[in-house]
Design a protein around this motif. Structure first.
Motif, PDB file in Angstrom:
ATOM      1  N   PHE A   1     -20.027 -13.543  12.742  1.00  0.00           N
ATOM      2  CA  PHE A   1     -19.642 -12.707  13.875  1.00  0.00           C
ATOM      3  C   PHE A   1     -20.608 -12.894  15.023  1.00  0.00           C
ATOM      4  CE2 PHE A   1     -22.449 -10.073  11.361  1.00  0.00           C
ATOM      5  CZ  PHE A   1     -23.197  -9.346  12.270  1.00  0.00           C
ATOM      6  N   GLU A   2     -20.123 -12.561  16.211  1.00  0.00           N
ATOM      7  CA  GLU A   2     -20.900 -12.667  17.437  1.00  0.00           C
ATOM      8  C   GLU A   2     -21.280 -11.283  17.924  1.00  0.00           C
ATOM      9  OE1 GLU A   2     -18.673 -16.516  19.474  1.00  0.00           O
ATOM     10  OE2 GLU A   2     -18.290 -14.518  20.264  1.00  0.00           O
ATOM     11  N   ASP A   3     -22.497 -11.179  18.446  1.00  0.00           N
ATOM     12  CA  ASP A   3     -22.921  -9.981  19.170  1.00  0.00           C
ATOM     13  C   ASP A   3     -22.699 -10.306  20.635  1.00  0.00           C
ATOM     14  OD1 ASP A   3     -24.182  -7.958  20.537  1.00  0.00           O
ATOM     15  OD2 ASP A   3     -26.085  -8.139  19.468  1.00  0.00           O
ATOM     16  N   ARG A   4     -21.676  -9.731  21.224  1.00  0.00           N
ATOM     17  CA  ARG A   4     -21.331 -10.024  22.613  1.00  0.00           C
ATOM     18  C   ARG A   4     -21.988  -9.053  23.590  1.00  0.00           C
ATOM     19  NH1 ARG A   4     -14.991 -11.896  22.103  1.00  0.00           N
ATOM     20  NH2 ARG A   4     -15.431 -13.734  20.829  1.00  0.00           N
ATOM     21  N   GLY A   5     -22.844  -8.197  23.078  1.00  0.00           N
ATOM     22  CA  GLY A   5     -23.548  -7.247  23.934  1.00  0.00           C
ATOM     23  C   GLY A   5     -22.811  -5.934  24.057  1.00  0.00           C
ATOM     24  N   ASP A   6     -23.516  -4.911  24.490  1.00  0.00           N
ATOM     25  CA  ASP A   6     -22.974  -3.559  24.661  1.00  0.00           C
ATOM     26  C   ASP A   6     -22.278  -3.043  23.408  1.00  0.00           C
ATOM     27  OD1 ASP A   6     -23.930  -3.185  27.225  1.00  0.00           O
ATOM     28  OD2 ASP A   6     -22.172  -4.099  28.142  1.00  0.00           O
ATOM     29  N   GLY A   7     -22.811  -3.405  22.247  1.00  0.00           N
ATOM     30  CA  GLY A   7     -22.257  -2.896  20.992  1.00  0.00           C
ATOM     31  C   GLY A   7     -20.974  -3.550  20.555  1.00  0.00           C
ATOM     32  N   GLU A   8     -20.609  -4.687  21.134  1.00  0.00           N
ATOM     33  CA  GLU A   8     -19.370  -5.380  20.756  1.00  0.00           C
ATOM     34  C   GLU A   8     -19.694  -6.487  19.760  1.00  0.00           C
ATOM     35  OE1 GLU A   8     -15.514  -7.658  22.664  1.00  0.00           O
ATOM     36  OE2 GLU A   8     -17.258  -7.310  23.927  1.00  0.00           O
ATOM     37  N   PHE A   9     -19.187  -6.333  18.532  1.00  0.00           N
ATOM     38  CA  PHE A   9     -19.381  -7.312  17.476  1.00  0.00           C
ATOM     39  C   PHE A   9     -18.017  -7.854  17.084  1.00  0.00           C
ATOM     40  CE2 PHE A   9     -22.870  -4.318  17.344  1.00  0.00           C
ATOM     41  CZ  PHE A   9     -23.953  -5.177  17.413  1.00  0.00           C
ATOM     42  N   VAL A  10     -17.847  -9.194  17.159  1.00  0.00           N
ATOM     43  CA  VAL A  10     -16.544  -9.820  16.966  1.00  0.00           C
ATOM     44  C   VAL A  10     -16.630 -10.874  15.867  1.00  0.00           C
ATOM     45  CG1 VAL A  10     -14.725 -11.177  18.071  1.00  0.00           C
ATOM     46  CG2 VAL A  10     -15.921  -9.405  19.373  1.00  0.00           C
ATOM     47  N   ILE A  11     -15.778 -10.728  14.849  1.00  0.00           N
ATOM     48  CA  ILE A  11     -15.720 -11.695  13.752  1.00  0.00           C
ATOM     49  C   ILE A  11     -15.010 -12.949  14.258  1.00  0.00           C
ATOM     50  CG2 ILE A  11     -14.789 -12.187  11.458  1.00  0.00           C
ATOM     51  CD1 ILE A  11     -15.115  -9.193  10.833  1.00  0.00           C
ATOM     52  N   THR A  12     -15.677 -14.100  14.079  1.00  0.00           N
ATOM     53  CA  THR A  12     -15.112 -15.361  14.555  1.00  0.00           C
ATOM     54  C   THR A  12     -14.622 -16.248  13.417  1.00  0.00           C
ATOM     55  OG1 THR A  12     -17.325 -16.337  14.546  1.00  0.00           O
ATOM     56  CG2 THR A  12     -16.532 -15.397  16.633  1.00  0.00           C
ATOM     57  N   ARG A  13     -15.110 -15.999  12.179  1.00  0.00           N
ATOM     58  CA  ARG A  13     -14.706 -16.836  11.055  1.00  0.00           C
ATOM     59  C   ARG A  13     -14.860 -16.053   9.758  1.00  0.00           C
ATOM     60  NH1 ARG A  13     -17.217 -20.346   7.612  1.00  0.00           N
ATOM     61  NH2 ARG A  13     -19.251 -20.011   8.565  1.00  0.00           N
ATOM     62  N   ILE A  14     -13.898 -16.234   8.843  1.00  0.00           N
ATOM     63  CA  ILE A  14     -13.954 -15.595   7.527  1.00  0.00           C
ATOM     64  C   ILE A  14     -13.649 -16.652   6.470  1.00  0.00           C
ATOM     65  CG2 ILE A  14     -12.865 -13.935   5.960  1.00  0.00           C
ATOM     66  CD1 ILE A  14     -12.247 -12.162   8.353  1.00  0.00           C
ATOM     67  N   GLU A  15     -14.432 -16.642   5.388  1.00  0.00           N
ATOM     68  CA  GLU A  15     -14.152 -17.466   4.212  1.00  0.00           C
ATOM     69  C   GLU A  15     -14.080 -16.551   3.009  1.00  0.00           C
ATOM     70  OE1 GLU A  15     -17.226 -20.328   3.614  1.00  0.00           O
ATOM     71  OE2 GLU A  15     -16.839 -21.373   5.485  1.00  0.00           O
ATOM     72  N   LYS A  16     -13.081 -16.777   2.162  1.00  0.00           N
ATOM     73  CA  LYS A  16     -13.007 -15.994   0.925  1.00  0.00           C
ATOM     74  C   LYS A  16     -14.202 -16.343   0.064  1.00  0.00           C
ATOM     75  CE  LYS A  16      -7.988 -15.655   0.663  1.00  0.00           C
ATOM     76  NZ  LYS A  16      -6.804 -15.985  -0.148  1.00  0.00           N
ATOM     77  N   ALA A  17     -14.746 -15.338  -0.603  1.00  0.00           N
ATOM     78  CA  ALA A  17     -15.883 -15.539  -1.509  1.00  0.00           C
ATOM     79  C   ALA A  17     -15.445 -15.190  -2.914  1.00  0.00           C
ATOM     80  CB  ALA A  17     -17.057 -14.668  -1.075  1.00  0.00           C
ATOM     81  N   THR A  18     -16.121 -15.749  -3.878  1.00  0.00           N
ATOM     82  CA  THR A  18     -15.810 -15.392  -5.250  1.00  0.00           C
ATOM     83  C   THR A  18     -16.497 -14.085  -5.578  1.00  0.00           C
ATOM     84  OG1 THR A  18     -17.697 -16.684  -6.023  1.00  0.00           O
ATOM     85  CG2 THR A  18     -15.558 -17.791  -5.972  1.00  0.00           C
ATOM     86  N   ALA A  19     -15.858 -13.279  -6.405  1.00  0.00           N
ATOM     87  CA  ALA A  19     -16.431 -11.979  -6.788  1.00  0.00           C
ATOM     88  C   ALA A  19     -17.669 -12.207  -7.627  1.00  0.00           C
ATOM     89  CB  ALA A  19     -15.399 -11.163  -7.564  1.00  0.00           C
ATOM     90  N   LYS A  20     -18.655 -11.330  -7.458  1.00  0.00           N
ATOM     91  CA  LYS A  20     -19.876 -11.413  -8.257  1.00  0.00           C
ATOM     92  C   LYS A  20     -19.586 -10.915  -9.663  1.00  0.00           C
ATOM     93  CE  LYS A  20     -23.036 -10.704  -4.431  1.00  0.00           C
ATOM     94  NZ  LYS A  20     -24.065  -9.846  -3.860  1.00  0.00           N
ATOM     95  N   HIS A  21     -20.090 -11.615 -10.651  1.00  0.00           N
ATOM     96  CA  HIS A  21     -19.923 -11.192 -12.036  1.00  0.00           C
ATOM     97  C   HIS A  21     -21.258 -10.748 -12.570  1.00  0.00           C
ATOM     98  CE1 HIS A  21     -15.851 -12.710 -12.188  1.00  0.00           C
ATOM     99  NE2 HIS A  21     -16.279 -13.837 -11.628  1.00  0.00           N
ATOM    100  N   GLU A  22     -21.328  -9.515 -13.045  1.00  0.00           N
ATOM    101  CA  GLU A  22     -22.600  -8.993 -13.574  1.00  0.00           C
ATOM    102  C   GLU A  22     -22.843  -9.581 -14.941  1.00  0.00           C
ATOM    103  OE1 GLU A  22     -23.137  -4.830 -13.282  1.00  0.00           O
ATOM    104  OE2 GLU A  22     -22.117  -4.712 -11.370  1.00  0.00           O
TER     105      GLU A  22
END
Length: 184
Positions: free
Chosen positions: A161-182
């Motif tokens: 995500f990007e911090d565009r200033g003035d409290g604006e945070f914008v997600i630019t990319r998402i990748e699926k992650a594998t779930a953590k196994h305890e």
């Protein structure tokens, strides 16, 4: 025994102050909302001095006579609402100037809910040391609706995500992650 003591340290010099409720602390900076009139407001960064129970000293950012919002700031004080509130009070930046000032961060978390109408996502994320953020749930903008396509709510993800200033945070990319196994 317990005692509550207040020590007056301000001296006799006049100081510019506002009520504590007027100051919005974003974590990186402090902001007050200047009243421009006709229902319009402008976020103004300020430098804070001495703090008291009934007043906060303002060293820089506003002048004597400036009118600031002192009530109902709780509506925009929450991290999830700050971005939306401040961006509605300022003129939009061009895409080129926004990218020039944007800072990129990476995190892990999951989407709690999507709001396609406002192009936002409520995200629960792990701590983000680069911003000194603890794990929390907050609202992020989406660079485009396609960014979150195929990522179901609750699914673990890595995101940028990007911090565009003035409290604006914008997600630019998402990748699926594998779930953590305890235990593995």
């Amino acid at each position: 025994m317990f005692a509550h003591v207040e020590i007056a340290t301000a001296g006799k010099a006049a100081r510019l102050t506002v009520p504590p409720s007027a100051v919005i602390d974003t974590g990186d900076r402090q902001v007050v909302l200047l009243v421009l009139g006709e229902g319009k407001y402008k976020p103004q960064a300020v430098k804070i001095g001495l703090r008291g129970r009934e007043a906060v000293e303002i060293l820089e950012g506003i002048q004597v006579g400036d009118e600031v919002v002192t009530a109902a700031n709780f509506l925009i004080d929450a991290e999830s609402n700050l971005k939306a509130a401040l961006s509605t009070f300022t003129a939009p930046q061009s895409a080129e100037s926004a990218k020039a000032v944007a800072k990129l961060y990476q995190a892990q978390g999951s989407i709690d809910s999507l709001d396609i109408a406002s192009n936002t996502a409520s995200v629960t994320h792990e701590p983000i040391p680069a911003l000194q953020w603890p794990a929390m749930t907050m609202e992020f903008g989406l660079a485009s609706p396609e960014v979150a396509k195929g990522v179901p709510p609750g699914a673990p993800m890595h995101f940028e995500f990007e911090d565009r200033g003035d409290g604006e945070f914008v997600i630019t990319r998402i990748e699926k992650a594998t779930a953590k196994h305890e235990g593995h």
